[in-house]
Design a protein around this motif. Structure first.
Motif, PDB file in Angstrom:
ATOM      1  N   ASP A 218       0.849  -1.188   0.000  1.00 36.79           N
ATOM      2  CA  ASP A 218       0.000   0.000   0.000  1.00 36.79           C
ATOM      3  C   ASP A 218       0.886   1.240   0.000  1.00 36.79           C
ATOM      4  O   ASP A 218       1.452   1.614   1.022  1.00 36.79           O
ATOM      5  N   HIS A 219       1.037   1.834  -1.194  1.00 32.98           N
ATOM      6  CA  HIS A 219       1.784   3.077  -1.345  1.00 32.98           C
ATOM      7  C   HIS A 219       0.849   4.172  -1.856  1.00 32.98           C
ATOM      8  O   HIS A 219       1.150   4.850  -2.836  1.00 32.98           O
ATOM      9  N   GLN A 220      -0.286   4.305  -1.225  1.00 35.90           N
ATOM     10  CA  GLN A 220      -1.290   5.326  -1.538  1.00 35.90           C
ATOM     11  C   GLN A 220      -1.893   5.142  -2.935  1.00 35.90           C
ATOM     12  O   GLN A 220      -3.005   4.662  -3.067  1.00 35.90           O
ATOM     13  N   THR A 221      -1.186   5.540  -3.970  1.00 36.93           N
ATOM     14  CA  THR A 221      -1.733   5.399  -5.326  1.00 36.93           C
ATOM     15  C   THR A 221      -1.258   4.113  -6.001  1.00 36.93           C
ATOM     16  O   THR A 221      -1.516   3.910  -7.187  1.00 36.93           O
ATOM     17  N   LEU A 222      -0.569   3.257  -5.248  1.00 36.20           N
ATOM     18  CA  LEU A 222      -0.102   1.984  -5.774  1.00 36.20           C
ATOM     19  C   LEU A 222      -0.481   0.884  -4.793  1.00 36.20           C
ATOM     20  O   LEU A 222      -0.011   0.869  -3.651  1.00 36.20           O
ATOM     21  N   LEU A 223      -1.374  -0.014  -5.232  1.00 35.54           N
ATOM     22  CA  LEU A 223      -1.891  -1.062  -4.367  1.00 35.54           C
ATOM     23  C   LEU A 223      -1.599  -2.431  -4.963  1.00 35.54           C
ATOM     24  O   LEU A 223      -1.766  -2.640  -6.168  1.00 35.54           O
ATOM     25  N   ALA A 224      -1.189  -3.378  -4.112  1.00 37.44           N
ATOM     26  CA  ALA A 224      -1.070  -4.774  -4.519  1.00 37.44           C
ATOM     27  C   ALA A 224      -1.918  -5.600  -3.563  1.00 37.44           C
ATOM     28  O   ALA A 224      -1.729  -5.553  -2.339  1.00 37.44           O
ATOM     29  N   LEU A 225      -2.867  -6.339  -4.114  1.00 33.03           N
ATOM     30  CA  LEU A 225      -3.848  -7.065  -3.319  1.00 33.03           C
ATOM     31  C   LEU A 225      -3.838  -8.538  -3.687  1.00 33.03           C
ATOM     32  O   LEU A 225      -3.631  -8.902  -4.844  1.00 33.03           O
ATOM     33  N   ASP A 226      -4.092  -9.387  -2.697  1.00 35.40           N
ATOM     34  CA  ASP A 226      -4.167 -10.833  -2.886  1.00 35.40           C
ATOM     35  C   ASP A 226      -5.625 -11.254  -2.783  1.00 35.40           C
ATOM     36  O   ASP A 226      -6.292 -10.963  -1.785  1.00 35.40           O
ATOM     37  N   GLY A 227      -6.129 -11.944  -3.822  1.00 36.42           N
ATOM     38  CA  GLY A 227      -7.519 -12.377  -3.818  1.00 36.42           C
ATOM     39  C   GLY A 227      -7.778 -13.633  -3.023  1.00 36.42           C
ATOM     40  O   GLY A 227      -8.942 -14.037  -2.858  1.00 36.42           O
ATOM     41  N   CYS A 228      -6.735 -14.299  -2.536  1.00 33.13           N
ATOM     42  CA  CYS A 228      -6.862 -15.441  -1.626  1.00 33.13           C
ATOM     43  C   CYS A 228      -7.745 -16.555  -2.186  1.00 33.13           C
ATOM     44  O   CYS A 228      -8.444 -17.236  -1.428  1.00 33.13           O
ATOM     45  N   SER A 229      -7.737 -16.724  -3.495  1.00 34.44           N
ATOM     46  CA  SER A 229      -8.514 -17.769  -4.183  1.00 34.44           C
ATOM     47  C   SER A 229     -10.018 -17.625  -3.976  1.00 34.44           C
ATOM     48  O   SER A 229     -10.769 -18.590  -4.128  1.00 34.44           O
ATOM     49  N   GLY A 230     -10.448 -16.424  -3.619  1.00 31.11           N
ATOM     50  CA  GLY A 230     -11.870 -16.192  -3.397  1.00 31.11           C
ATOM     51  C   GLY A 230     -12.630 -15.972  -4.697  1.00 31.11           C
ATOM     52  O   GLY A 230     -12.049 -15.738  -5.759  1.00 31.11           O
ATOM     53  N   PHE A 231     -13.957 -16.063  -4.609  1.00 31.75           N
ATOM     54  CA  PHE A 231     -14.802 -15.764  -5.763  1.00 31.75           C
ATOM     55  C   PHE A 231     -14.369 -14.433  -6.379  1.00 31.75           C
ATOM     56  O   PHE A 231     -14.289 -13.413  -5.694  1.00 31.75           O
ATOM     57  N   GLY A 232     -14.116 -14.424  -7.684  1.00 30.74           N
ATOM     58  CA  GLY A 232     -13.731 -13.194  -8.348  1.00 30.74           C
ATOM     59  C   GLY A 232     -14.777 -12.111  -8.200  1.00 30.74           C
ATOM     60  O   GLY A 232     -14.458 -10.924  -8.146  1.00 30.74           O
ATOM     61  N   GLN A 233     -16.041 -12.518  -8.132  1.00 31.86           N
ATOM     62  CA  GLN A 233     -17.117 -11.540  -7.984  1.00 31.86           C
ATOM     63  C   GLN A 233     -17.022 -10.793  -6.662  1.00 31.86           C
ATOM     64  O   GLN A 233     -17.515  -9.665  -6.545  1.00 31.86           O
TER      65      GLN A 233
END
Length: 356
Positions: free
Chosen positions: A75-90
């Motif tokens: 989390d660098h304010q305007t730069l985010l990297a997120l992990d979906g944890c194999s969850g429903f894409g929806q």
């Protein structure tokens, strides 16, 4: 081939009952179901309720984790990297877009990388979500599953259908939503054609020996052939970019090392822009609409309905299907009922709810 036609409300209630079979909480049930139904309403049956049998197979293998949520990796304010944890894409796609849109509204833009998401379904849905907040979005997506598309001048499958999407709001006017697979057609469209007993048009598919074919079975069953990229080397080039940005950069994983199974994973690199911060006032919308109006004044080509802007066909189909119902071929419907049974959901209940 028999085709069933269901009212959207009735089909929604039936699919909600099926999705509960995953053990999903009420919010997840609503997000998954509404996303799939919306795909059907807009005419993208390849990404509609017919995906549920594949989701079910993935869930039973452990590749889809119900009730999972995004986790922040950077989390660098305007730069985010997120992990979906194999969850429903929806679900994880919705949560990721909420995070990215909040940053774009605050700072003017945001680059968001989402990894390890189960099938994000119709990428246009995420563009529509941004448009509802008057934000522009650009999406590069790779597909983590068995390769389905051949590289230009290649004779077998080496990458996925790798969608690309751009959503542009035009305040006071209909938005522009460009959303397409970089293959000539999405793999799900080959599945739909196969279930309907239809052939594909020439130029969309090769068989396992690299020869042109129109039989969609070569995209569905072994020995597998491959879909072609659209636009020859140009579509292949864009597919490569989606793999590198949506896969290698956003997700740290490309299709060459992905394990086999029924899971459909996605990585997505999304750029969200607040047009009001970049172009204050009405200059952007005025100039965009002047161009769109000028283009649409072009006389219709022979045997055509005239120029349409990206997003128009989906809106027209949505109106028609809300009025007339959603068609589902019988093979797809039987697959859905079998999926319900494997989730210990009564298929007769599903069928009855859909027909009410």
């Amino acid at each position: 081939m028999q085709t069933h036609v269901f009212k959207s409300d009735s089909l929604t209630r039936a699919m909600q009952e099926l999705v509960r079979g995953y053990g999903s909480d009420p919010r997840e049930v609503d997000l998954v179901t509404s996303n799939l139904i919306e795909a059907n309403l807009t005419g993208h049956d390849s990404h509609g309720v017919g995906m549920l049998p594949r989701y079910t197979e993935s869930f039973l293998e452990g590749g889809l984790i119900p009730n999972a949520h995004i986790q922040t990796r950077l989390d660098h304010q305007t730069l985010l990297a997120l992990d979906g944890c194999s969850g429903f894409g929806q679900v994880v796609g919705h949560e990721a877009m909420e995070e990215a849109m909040a940053r774009a509204k605050q700072y003017g833009s945001c680059i968001m990388a989402l990894s390890n998401a189960h099938h994000l379904c119709r990428i246009g849905a995420w563009a529509e979500m941004a448009i509802q907040n008057n934000l522009i979005s650009i999406h590069f997506v790779n597909v983590l599953s068995d390769p389905a598309v051949a590289a230009w001048d290649g004779s077998d499958a080496r990458f996925g259908t790798n969608p690309f999407c751009v959503g542009i709001p035009l305040e006071g006017h209909e938005p522009v939503i460009l959303d397409f697979a970089t293959s000539v057609i999405a793999k799900g469209k080959a599945r739909v054609a196969h279930n309907k007993g239809e052939s594909l048009p020439p130029g969309q598919l090769i068989d396992h020996e690299g020869n042109p074919t129109t039989d969609p079975v070569h995209a569905i069953r072994a020995p597998f052939g491959a879909l072609r990229a659209f636009g020859e080397h140009k579509g292949w080039g864009l597919a490569l970019v989606c793999e590198l940005l949506g896969g290698a950069l956003a997700g740290g994983l490309t299709v060459h090392e992905y394990p086999t199974g029924r899971r459909v994973g996605n990585g997505m690199l999304t750029i969200v822009i607040d047009p009001n911060k970049l172009s204050p006032g009405s200059v952007f919308v005025d100039e965009a609409m002047a161009f769109i109006d000028w283009v649409k004044q072009s006389p219709a080509a022979p045997n055509s309905e005239g120029v349409k802007i990206a997003g128009e066909p989906e809106r027209q189909t949505r109106i028609k299907r809300l009025r007339d119902g959603i068609p589902v071929d019988d093979n797809s419907w039987q697959e859905i009922l079998r999926a319900a049974a494997s989730l210990n959901v009564d298929p007769q209940l599903i069928d009855r709810l859909a027909r009410e």
